[in-house]
Design a protein around this motif. Structure first.
Motif, mmCIF file in Angstrom:
data_model
loop_
_atom_site.group_PDB
_atom_site.id
_atom_site.type_symbol
_atom_site.label_atom_id
_atom_site.label_comp_id
_atom_site.label_asym_id
_atom_site.label_seq_id
_atom_site.Cartn_x
_atom_site.Cartn_y
_atom_site.Cartn_z
ATOM 1 N N VAL A 8 0.843 -1.191 0.000
ATOM 2 C CA VAL A 8 0.000 0.000 0.000
ATOM 3 C C VAL A 8 0.877 1.239 0.000
ATOM 4 C CG1 VAL A 8 -1.802 1.274 1.220
ATOM 5 C CG2 VAL A 8 -1.799 -1.236 1.265
ATOM 6 N N ASP A 9 0.674 2.086 -0.994
ATOM 7 C CA ASP A 9 1.302 3.401 -1.048
ATOM 8 C C ASP A 9 0.538 4.225 -0.008
ATOM 9 O OD1 ASP A 9 2.611 5.725 -1.773
ATOM 10 O OD2 ASP A 9 1.603 5.913 -3.711
ATOM 11 N N ALA A 10 1.029 4.225 1.233
ATOM 12 C CA ALA A 10 0.207 4.578 2.385
ATOM 13 C C ALA A 10 0.159 6.051 2.764
ATOM 14 C CB ALA A 10 0.674 3.766 3.594
ATOM 15 N N VAL A 30 0.107 -7.583 4.524
ATOM 16 C CA VAL A 30 -0.007 -6.217 4.001
ATOM 17 C C VAL A 30 1.245 -5.459 4.406
ATOM 18 C CG1 VAL A 30 -1.276 -4.038 4.073
ATOM 19 C CG2 VAL A 30 -2.507 -6.196 4.213
ATOM 20 N N THR A 31 1.826 -4.735 3.465
ATOM 21 C CA THR A 31 2.964 -3.873 3.748
ATOM 22 C C THR A 31 2.570 -2.441 3.407
ATOM 23 O OG1 THR A 31 4.515 -5.645 3.233
ATOM 24 C CG2 THR A 31 5.403 -3.410 3.268
ATOM 25 N N PHE A 32 2.476 -1.599 4.440
ATOM 26 C CA PHE A 32 2.213 -0.181 4.258
ATOM 27 C C PHE A 32 3.548 0.519 4.108
ATOM 28 C CE2 PHE A 32 -1.602 -1.450 6.698
ATOM 29 C CZ PHE A 32 -2.581 -0.998 5.829
ATOM 30 N N VAL A 33 3.723 1.253 3.032
ATOM 31 C CA VAL A 33 4.986 1.946 2.764
ATOM 32 C C VAL A 33 4.703 3.450 2.779
ATOM 33 C CG1 VAL A 33 6.938 2.185 1.202
ATOM 34 C CG2 VAL A 33 5.701 0.011 1.325
ATOM 35 N N SER A 34 5.467 4.182 3.612
ATOM 36 C CA SER A 34 5.223 5.618 3.735
ATOM 37 C C SER A 34 6.500 6.369 4.086
ATOM 38 C CB SER A 34 4.171 5.882 4.811
ATOM 39 O OG SER A 34 4.717 5.621 6.088
ATOM 40 N N ASN A 35 6.384 7.681 4.098
ATOM 41 C CA ASN A 35 7.490 8.534 4.526
ATOM 42 C C ASN A 35 7.448 8.769 6.030
ATOM 43 O OD1 ASN A 35 8.570 8.901 1.956
ATOM 44 N ND2 ASN A 35 7.133 10.539 1.508
ATOM 45 N N GLY A 36 6.521 8.169 6.719
ATOM 46 C CA GLY A 36 6.424 8.306 8.177
ATOM 47 C C GLY A 36 5.020 8.666 8.599
ATOM 48 N N GLY A 37 4.822 8.706 9.905
ATOM 49 C CA GLY A 37 3.549 9.144 10.442
ATOM 50 C C GLY A 37 2.467 8.096 10.555
ATOM 51 N N LEU A 38 2.771 6.827 10.292
ATOM 52 C CA LEU A 38 1.765 5.787 10.443
ATOM 53 C C LEU A 38 1.916 5.106 11.794
ATOM 54 C CD1 LEU A 38 1.737 4.005 6.971
ATOM 55 C CD2 LEU A 38 0.114 5.645 7.863
ATOM 56 N N ARG A 39 0.799 4.771 12.381
ATOM 57 C CA ARG A 39 0.813 4.062 13.646
ATOM 58 C C ARG A 39 1.082 2.578 13.379
ATOM 59 N NH1 ARG A 39 -4.371 5.356 16.722
ATOM 60 N NH2 ARG A 39 -3.701 7.305 15.804
ATOM 61 N N ASP A 61 9.518 3.827 -5.162
ATOM 62 C CA ASP A 61 10.702 3.048 -5.530
ATOM 63 C C ASP A 61 10.828 1.802 -4.666
ATOM 64 O OD1 ASP A 61 11.283 4.949 -7.452
ATOM 65 O OD2 ASP A 61 12.782 5.984 -6.220
ATOM 66 N N TRP A 62 10.558 1.921 -3.348
ATOM 67 C CA TRP A 62 10.665 0.772 -2.450
ATOM 68 C C TRP A 62 9.656 -0.298 -2.852
ATOM 69 C CZ3 TRP A 62 8.214 -2.590 0.626
ATOM 70 C CH2 TRP A 62 8.989 -3.342 1.500
ATOM 71 N N ILE A 63 8.439 0.130 -3.160
ATOM 72 C CA ILE A 63 7.402 -0.832 -3.561
ATOM 73 C C ILE A 63 7.831 -1.562 -4.831
ATOM 74 C CG2 ILE A 63 5.043 -1.035 -4.461
ATOM 75 C CD1 ILE A 63 4.295 1.265 -2.465
ATOM 76 N N VAL A 64 8.305 -0.839 -5.828
ATOM 77 C CA VAL A 64 8.712 -1.458 -7.098
ATOM 78 C C VAL A 64 9.903 -2.395 -6.893
ATOM 79 C CG1 VAL A 64 9.647 -0.968 -9.401
ATOM 80 C CG2 VAL A 64 7.737 0.369 -8.517
ATOM 81 N N GLU A 65 10.807 -2.050 -6.003
ATOM 82 C CA GLU A 65 11.971 -2.912 -5.736
ATOM 83 C C GLU A 65 11.585 -4.200 -5.013
ATOM 84 O OE1 GLU A 65 14.661 -0.403 -3.568
ATOM 85 O OE2 GLU A 65 14.948 0.921 -5.299
ATOM 86 N N ASN A 66 10.451 -4.215 -4.314
ATOM 87 C CA ASN A 66 10.073 -5.374 -3.508
ATOM 88 C C ASN A 66 8.890 -6.164 -4.040
ATOM 89 O OD1 ASN A 66 11.771 -5.372 -0.821
ATOM 90 N ND2 ASN A 66 11.420 -3.261 -1.418
ATOM 91 N N ALA A 67 8.033 -5.556 -4.823
ATOM 92 C CA ALA A 67 6.871 -6.261 -5.374
ATOM 93 C C ALA A 67 7.316 -7.212 -6.474
ATOM 94 C CB ALA A 67 5.860 -5.256 -5.918
ATOM 95 N N LYS A 68 6.517 -8.249 -6.647
ATOM 96 C CA LYS A 68 6.794 -9.204 -7.713
ATOM 97 C C LYS A 68 5.485 -9.597 -8.390
ATOM 98 C CE LYS A 68 7.260 -12.788 -4.213
ATOM 99 N NZ LYS A 68 6.717 -11.931 -3.191
ATOM 100 N N ALA A 69 5.580 -10.413 -9.398
ATOM 101 C CA ALA A 69 4.400 -10.846 -10.145
ATOM 102 C C ALA A 69 3.360 -11.429 -9.193
ATOM 103 C CB ALA A 69 4.791 -11.871 -11.201
ATOM 104 N N ASN A 70 2.114 -11.095 -9.425
ATOM 105 C CA ASN A 70 0.942 -11.543 -8.684
ATOM 106 C C ASN A 70 0.718 -10.795 -7.371
ATOM 107 O OD1 ASN A 70 -1.400 -13.152 -8.877
ATOM 108 N ND2 ASN A 70 -0.600 -14.510 -7.297
#
Length: 95
Positions: A8-10, A30-39, A61-70
């Motif tokens: 999630v681009d959170a 679920v992986t929430f990816v953010s610049n900060g501020g999430l509980r 960039d982090w999401i694209v580097e870690n996501a894969k097919a499906n």
């Protein structure tokens, strides 16, 4: 086949709670990816990744580097969605 992961681009995602509910029902991580501020969550199936604020697209960039097919990428960011689809991932908007 390996279970998909939901990324999630959170930073501006309005449906974080809904994503958690669906993921819990399906048993998906679920992986929430953010610049900060999430509980942080106590749920072991929910991960939070905080990227440095050094670049405007650091979370993307982090999401694209870690996501894969499906895998599933939740974002309102069209360029991120296009990059995810190019990986063979599924891109869904928050609506």
């Amino acid at each position: 086949m390996e279970q998909p992961v939901i990324y999630v681009d959170a930073d501006a995602c309005p449906v974080k709670a809904e994503v958690e509910k669906v993921a819990e029902r399906l048993g998906l991580v679920v992986t929430f990816v953010s610049n900060g501020g999430l509980r942080p969550s106590r749920d072991p199936m929910i991960r939070h990744v905080v990227v440095p604020k050094t670049a405007a697209d650091a979370a993307d960039d982090w999401i694209v580097e870690n996501a894969k097919a499906n895998d599933i990428v939740i974002t309102a960011d069209i360029p991120l969605a296009a990059r995810a689809v190019a990986l063979g991932a599924h891109a869904l908007g928050p609506t």
